[in-house]
Design a protein around this motif. Sequence first.
Motif: not given
Length: 265
Positions: A186, A188-189, A232, A234-240, A243
Amino acid sequence: MTQLIKPEEMDVVFDRPQFYVDQGHHWCPGCGYGVLPRIFNEEFDKLGPEARIIGVVDIGCISQLPPMLSIEMTGCGHGRALAVATGIKRILPDVIVCVFIGDGGVLMEGLNETFHAGARAENISVFMFNNGVLADTGGQLTMSGSVGLPTSTSPKGRTVEQHGHPIKVAEMLATMPGVGYVGRVSTHDPVHVYRAQKVISDAFRCQVEGGGLAFVDMLTTCPTSWSMTPVQANKFQGEVIVSQNPVGVIKPLAGADGDRRKGWP
Ligand code: SF4
């Protein structure tokens, strides 16, 4: 008083890769693709100046990639990149052949090519830039899109009831004996970008060692098609998305050293 160090006296800890071409790019601001060209250029550097490397780029936003990579590149019809790469590798077996393709190319137009190349154990390295949408035609949902992903054809988010289950192509390829290495990364970070480079490096190593098809599922954001800001997205990718799509090595390189690489490298 702080002692200033002259530039010529500094140690170089971060430098341009040998192949890096500073032309900017045509992707949207905040596009998840943006951090990946540097990784590839650094890996091309590691393969050395004597290595001949040919890339095959598929259709979509991914087709903007070639100006950023100073290797030989060719295009192809949508979803046909693995077939074109097969031909190049069979004619020029000493060349490092890599495929740059989106999830639409792998899972929609080119699913047939994807599995048949794995079944034939084609000794190529395939990198799927996976943002869950056909971005250049309006952001339609692809079969890799995670449950909950908002797109132009799933504006309230993907649901299993309406759109079916996502196809986990990386896990499916990992079951095939002709596939020598599979990973998912990924972008995202920064931590995940660092880990991504290790996986991408091993996908090239698989080809150098004649290990069969190497496949890397690279989760990337498309803030434009997802109707999100880059933050938003990057946050969605990391959290949803992560997972639902665990990152790491899915099928390690063969041999004792490969076994050591199970999980994160
Ligand atoms: S449409 Fe999406 S994938 Fe294409 S360049 Fe823009 S952000 Fe990137």
